[in-house]
Design a protein around this motif. Structure first.
Motif, short mmCIF file in Angstrom:
data_model
loop_
_atom_site.label_atom_id
_atom_site.label_comp_id
_atom_site.label_asym_id
_atom_site.label_seq_id
_atom_site.Cartn_x
_atom_site.Cartn_y
_atom_site.Cartn_z
N GLN A 26 -11.77 -43.92 -61.54
CA GLN A 26 -10.49 -44.56 -61.25
C GLN A 26 -9.37 -44.01 -62.11
O GLN A 26 -8.20 -44.20 -61.82
N TRP A 27 -9.70 -43.36 -63.22
CA TRP A 27 -8.69 -42.85 -64.13
C TRP A 27 -8.10 -41.55 -63.58
O TRP A 27 -8.82 -40.60 -63.33
N PRO A 28 -6.79 -41.48 -63.38
CA PRO A 28 -6.21 -40.28 -62.77
C PRO A 28 -6.36 -39.06 -63.65
O PRO A 28 -6.14 -39.11 -64.85
N MET A 29 -6.77 -37.94 -63.04
CA MET A 29 -6.89 -36.69 -63.77
C MET A 29 -5.53 -36.02 -63.86
O MET A 29 -4.75 -36.06 -62.90
N PRO A 30 -5.16 -35.41 -65.00
CA PRO A 30 -3.89 -34.72 -65.09
C PRO A 30 -3.84 -33.53 -64.13
O PRO A 30 -4.83 -32.82 -63.96
N VAL A 31 -2.72 -33.33 -63.48
CA VAL A 31 -2.56 -32.25 -62.52
C VAL A 31 -1.48 -31.30 -63.01
O VAL A 31 -0.41 -31.73 -63.43
N ARG A 32 -1.76 -30.01 -63.01
CA ARG A 32 -0.77 -29.03 -63.42
C ARG A 32 0.43 -29.07 -62.50
O ARG A 32 0.30 -29.24 -61.28
N ALA A 33 1.61 -28.88 -63.08
CA ALA A 33 2.84 -28.95 -62.29
C ALA A 33 2.88 -27.86 -61.23
O ALA A 33 3.49 -28.02 -60.17
N ASP A 34 2.25 -26.71 -61.52
CA ASP A 34 2.29 -25.59 -60.57
C ASP A 34 1.04 -25.53 -59.69
O ASP A 34 0.81 -24.53 -59.01
N ILE A 78 -1.46 -25.84 -56.64
CA ILE A 78 -1.26 -25.71 -55.19
C ILE A 78 -1.98 -26.85 -54.50
O ILE A 78 -3.19 -27.05 -54.69
N ALA A 79 -1.27 -27.62 -53.69
CA ALA A 79 -1.88 -28.75 -52.99
C ALA A 79 -2.75 -28.26 -51.84
O ALA A 79 -2.31 -27.45 -51.01
N VAL A 80 -3.98 -28.74 -51.80
CA VAL A 80 -4.91 -28.42 -50.72
C VAL A 80 -5.61 -29.71 -50.30
O VAL A 80 -5.58 -30.72 -51.02
N ASP A 81 -6.26 -29.68 -49.16
CA ASP A 81 -6.95 -30.88 -48.68
C ASP A 81 -8.30 -31.07 -49.34
O ASP A 81 -8.75 -32.20 -49.51
N VAL A 82 -8.94 -29.98 -49.72
CA VAL A 82 -10.23 -30.08 -50.42
C VAL A 82 -10.43 -28.83 -51.26
O VAL A 82 -10.02 -27.73 -50.88
N ARG A 107 -4.73 -26.54 -45.32
CA ARG A 107 -5.43 -25.49 -46.06
C ARG A 107 -6.42 -26.12 -47.03
O ARG A 107 -6.26 -27.27 -47.46
N ILE A 108 -7.44 -25.33 -47.39
CA ILE A 108 -8.41 -25.74 -48.40
C ILE A 108 -8.53 -24.61 -49.42
O ILE A 108 -8.06 -23.49 -49.20
N ALA A 109 -9.15 -24.91 -50.57
CA ALA A 109 -9.50 -23.90 -51.56
C ALA A 109 -11.02 -23.78 -51.58
O ALA A 109 -11.72 -24.79 -51.60
N ASP A 163 -4.78 -28.50 -56.48
CA ASP A 163 -4.76 -29.96 -56.51
C ASP A 163 -5.28 -30.45 -55.16
O ASP A 163 -4.54 -30.51 -54.18
N GLY A 164 -6.57 -30.78 -55.13
CA GLY A 164 -7.20 -31.17 -53.88
C GLY A 164 -7.31 -32.67 -53.72
O GLY A 164 -7.60 -33.39 -54.69
#
Length: 265
Positions: free
Chosen positions: A14-22, A24-28, A72-74, A138-139
């Motif tokens: 439940q604790w949010p993981m830090p996400v880099r500002a740069d 790339i958003a992906v679905d998975v 898109r996915i990674a 960032d998936g």
């Protein structure tokens, strides 16, 4: 004790993981972690590799990869035995059309082949989780897809590695291979279900014949990238006979003369 561990894992998820500002958003973010241990004979290994290549080239996979909100996915791929095979890694790639899926398949097809000593599912899970944490994506979902035909017998305990991955919000799915069942633990699908896989919506999809490889792998990848909940194909454990998640380590100690103290590099 088990209830307390379950609660701790749930709270961690439940604790949010830090996400880099740069990032790339992906679905998975999907890691394909594939068994290259010596229990996979050359024919079995070749069929497994070809199954992944065929699945990635199939138009249904590309359509599934583009079906989410980001389109898109990674994707990453590596092979493992007692350690991760650094010569057999396809680094993270964005899959956002048929051409990118086919390009990934070509890189996979070009990897060197070979099978190596020991089976460390725990090392594969640790490597896969670390790769996801540091990949720059960032998936919405993060998945390790692990395939193999035998229990963990080298490195850290598999349950510990599995629980660590789940606690960081990663789902672990399994593709146990029962074409030539392991003499150490023939019901490897039960082992994967109870000791290897976990996380919300996780599942096990077993392969029992060589002819099933390509279709099963394609089906599994499509389920993972599309996020559709599958009907789990898991053989239920017998009542009163839970799986020993250290069965591989126990066999290694008993049969130490059949194992090597070091690994191929």
């Amino acid at each position: 004790m088990k209830a307390a561990l379950t609660l701790l894992l749930w709270l961690a998820c439940q604790w949010p993981m830090p996400v880099r500002a740069d990032a790339i958003a992906v679905d998975v973010e999907l890691v394909l972690a594939v068994d290259a241990s010596e229990s996979m004979d050359p024919e079995e290994f070749a069929i497994q590799r070809a199954g992944y290549v065929a699945a990635l080239r199939h138009p249904d996979f590309a359509r599934a990869a583009l079906s989410g909100p980001n389109g898109r996915i990674a994707l990453s791929y590596f092979e493992w035995a007692g350690t991760v095979r650094r010569q057999a890694v396809v680094p993270w790639q964005v899959i956002d059309d048929d051409a990118s899926a086919r390009a990934f398949a070509e890189m996979l097809e070009a990897l060197p082949t070979g099978v190596f000593r020991s089976t460390s599912i725990s090392a594969a899970l640790d490597f896969g989780a670390s790769s996801i944490e540091t990949n720059g994506f960032d998936g919405a979902r993060r998945v390790i897809d692990i395939s193999g035909d035998g229990p963990n017998n080298f490195g850290g305990p598999v349950v510990q590695a599995r629980d660590a991955a789940i606690s960081s919000g990663i789902v672990v799915n399994g593709l146990p291979i029962l074409i030539r069942p392991s003499p150490i633990f023939p019901a490897i699908d039960r082992y994967y279900a109870e000791c290897v896989t976990g996380g919300p919506g996780s599942f096990v999809l077993s392969i029992r014949s060589a002819s099933e490889f390509a279709t099963a792998i394609r089906r599994k990848l499509i389920l993972e990238v599309s996020g559709v909940a599958p009907d789990p194909e898991i053989v239920p454990a017998q009542a009163g006979t839970p799986v020993d998640c250290l069965v591989g380590e126990g066999a290694r100690r008993r049969l130490s003369d059949r194992f090597y103290p070091e690994l191929d590099r």
